[in-house]
Design a protein around this motif. Structure first.
Motif, short mmCIF file in Angstrom:
data_model
loop_
_atom_site.label_atom_id
_atom_site.label_comp_id
_atom_site.label_asym_id
_atom_site.label_seq_id
_atom_site.Cartn_x
_atom_site.Cartn_y
_atom_site.Cartn_z
N ALA A 44 34.76 26.04 46.76
CA ALA A 44 36.05 25.82 47.40
C ALA A 44 37.13 26.44 46.50
O ALA A 44 36.89 26.69 45.32
CB ALA A 44 36.31 24.34 47.59
N LEU A 45 38.29 26.68 47.07
CA LEU A 45 39.38 27.29 46.31
C LEU A 45 40.71 26.70 46.74
O LEU A 45 40.99 26.60 47.94
CB LEU A 45 39.39 28.81 46.54
N VAL A 46 41.51 26.30 45.76
CA VAL A 46 42.91 25.96 46.01
C VAL A 46 43.73 26.96 45.21
O VAL A 46 43.64 27.01 43.97
CB VAL A 46 43.25 24.52 45.61
N HIS A 47 44.53 27.74 45.90
CA HIS A 47 45.20 28.90 45.32
C HIS A 47 46.70 28.81 45.63
O HIS A 47 47.11 28.92 46.78
CB HIS A 47 44.58 30.16 45.92
N VAL A 48 47.50 28.55 44.60
CA VAL A 48 48.96 28.51 44.75
C VAL A 48 49.52 29.85 44.27
O VAL A 48 49.27 30.26 43.13
CB VAL A 48 49.58 27.35 43.95
N ASP A 49 50.26 30.52 45.12
CA ASP A 49 50.67 31.89 44.81
C ASP A 49 51.74 32.31 45.81
O ASP A 49 51.83 31.75 46.91
CB ASP A 49 49.45 32.81 44.92
N ALA A 50 52.52 33.33 45.46
CA ALA A 50 53.41 33.96 46.42
C ALA A 50 52.65 34.94 47.30
O ALA A 50 53.10 35.28 48.40
CB ALA A 50 54.54 34.68 45.71
N HIS A 51 51.48 35.40 46.82
CA HIS A 51 50.72 36.45 47.49
C HIS A 51 49.29 36.01 47.72
O HIS A 51 48.72 35.26 46.92
CB HIS A 51 50.74 37.73 46.64
N ALA A 52 48.67 36.51 48.79
CA ALA A 52 47.30 36.10 49.13
C ALA A 52 46.26 36.78 48.26
O ALA A 52 45.13 36.29 48.13
CB ALA A 52 47.02 36.41 50.59
N ASP A 53 46.60 37.94 47.66
CA ASP A 53 45.67 38.67 46.79
C ASP A 53 44.35 38.99 47.49
O ASP A 53 43.27 38.83 46.92
CB ASP A 53 45.42 37.90 45.49
N THR A 84 36.00 28.08 54.75
CA THR A 84 36.66 26.96 55.41
C THR A 84 37.17 25.92 54.41
O THR A 84 37.83 24.96 54.81
CB THR A 84 35.70 26.27 56.40
N LYS A 85 36.88 26.14 53.13
CA LYS A 85 37.37 25.24 52.09
C LYS A 85 38.27 25.98 51.10
O LYS A 85 38.31 25.66 49.92
CB LYS A 85 36.19 24.57 51.37
N VAL A 86 38.97 26.98 51.63
CA VAL A 86 39.93 27.75 50.83
C VAL A 86 41.34 27.46 51.35
O VAL A 86 41.61 27.60 52.55
CB VAL A 86 39.65 29.26 50.90
N PHE A 87 42.22 27.06 50.46
CA PHE A 87 43.63 26.81 50.79
C PHE A 87 44.50 27.73 49.93
O PHE A 87 44.37 27.75 48.71
CB PHE A 87 44.00 25.35 50.51
N GLN A 88 45.37 28.47 50.58
CA GLN A 88 46.33 29.32 49.88
C GLN A 88 47.73 28.78 50.19
O GLN A 88 48.15 28.76 51.34
CB GLN A 88 46.18 30.78 50.31
N ILE A 89 48.43 28.37 49.15
CA ILE A 89 49.66 27.58 49.29
C ILE A 89 50.84 28.32 48.66
O ILE A 89 50.74 28.80 47.53
CB ILE A 89 49.49 26.21 48.62
N GLY A 90 51.94 28.40 49.39
CA GLY A 90 53.17 28.97 48.84
C GLY A 90 53.38 30.43 49.14
O GLY A 90 54.30 31.06 48.58
N LEU A 91 52.55 31.03 50.01
CA LEU A 91 52.67 32.46 50.30
C LEU A 91 54.00 32.75 50.96
O LEU A 91 54.49 31.98 51.79
CB LEU A 91 51.52 32.91 51.21
N ARG A 92 54.57 33.91 50.64
CA ARG A 92 55.91 34.19 51.14
C ARG A 92 56.28 35.65 50.85
O ARG A 92 55.49 36.42 50.33
CB ARG A 92 56.94 33.27 50.48
#
Length: 271
Positions: free
Chosen positions: A143-152, A180-188
């Protein structure tokens, strides 16, 4: 009972003195016997704009001298129950991204084999790929929790497949993640096309754009993340540009409208 390492007190050595390990914990040369370890990866060969993250681990350690072992907000005292040390930096190859990826993966393979959880100080986001490779070999798809401005999740950058904007595309291709267990938070920020985030969504990723969490508590979101991920081994990745550059300007790719500092702290506390 094994005595647990504790950060060096400011009453034993002034905070501006002593060896600059993370939180002034003891330095170690092996992950054996450690529950967790701080590891630096002084690497920025994968950046596309402003360089300098090669100096990140050193500066984070210097600033961490002000941290104390007890969290007044949460009551957490991690060093009372976990054996933690600073394993120093991975000796990356300054002139080769591909070789550096292999070096990082080999280093982390030893860390995971020892049963030690790595706490990484970067370094540009290219380093996520070799860490995920080592982690997935040990735990299986993550699983992945990824906080970032970009999805990379770029396919290439200037024709190259290894760069700070490509690690999570490569991770999917290599079967390192459970989509299905990957969350990318803060993209903008701005993009190249309206469908820039369609590819990660097509892999099952949950995308949380920054504007959807402006002025909001992250507690409901983090509860949702915990419910979905459960006890699946999870990699947490926090890019400094996830925080708005008004608060954290030391990033290579600043994007306005990011997380506030209280939101960033809440994400760490609740996760």
């Amino acid at each position: 009972m094994t005595t647990k390492n504790q950060p060096l007190s400011g009453n034993e050595m002034p905070r501006f003195g002593g060896i600059a390990t993370m939180m002034r914990l003891p330095a170690a040369t092996s992950p054996l016997g450690l529950d967790a370890a701080f590891i630096g990866i002084p690497f920025d060969a994968g950046t596309s704009h402003r360089s300098g993250t090669r100096f990140g681990p050193r500066q984070i350690r210097a600033e961490s001298a002000l941290l104390r072992p007890y969290n007044m907000a949460t009551g957490a005292a991690p060093f009372d129950s976990l054996q933690v040390a600073d394993l120093g930096d991975v000796a990356i190859n300054t002139y080769s991204i591909a070789r550096s990826m292999d070096i990082v993966s080999a280093f982390y393979a030893d860390v995971f084999t020892a049963g030690c959880r790595p706490l990484t100080l970067g370094g540009d986001h290219t380093i996520a790929l070799p860490i995920l490779r080592a982690a997935a070999r040990h735990h299986g798809p993550l699983a992945l929790v990824h906080v970032d401005a970009h999805a990379d999740v770029n396919d290439t950058m200037f024709g190259e497949t290894l760069a700070h904007g490509t690690p999570f595309r490569r991770a999917v291709e290599e079967g390192l993640l459970q989509g299905t267990k990957v969350f990318q938070i803060g993209l903008r920020g701005t993009g190249y096309a309206a469908d820039d985030f369609d590819w990660p969504r097509s892999q099952g990723f949950t995308i949380i754009p920054a504007h959807e969490i402006w002025y909001r508590s992250l507690e409901p979101l983090m509860q949702r993340v915990r419910d979905v991920i459960g006890d699946t081994p999870c990699y947490l990745s926090f890019d400094i540009d996830g925080i708005d550059p008004a608060f954290a300007g030391g990033t290579g790719t600043p994007e306005i409208g990011g997380l506030s500092v209280p939101q960033a702290l809440a994400w760490i506390f609740r996760e």
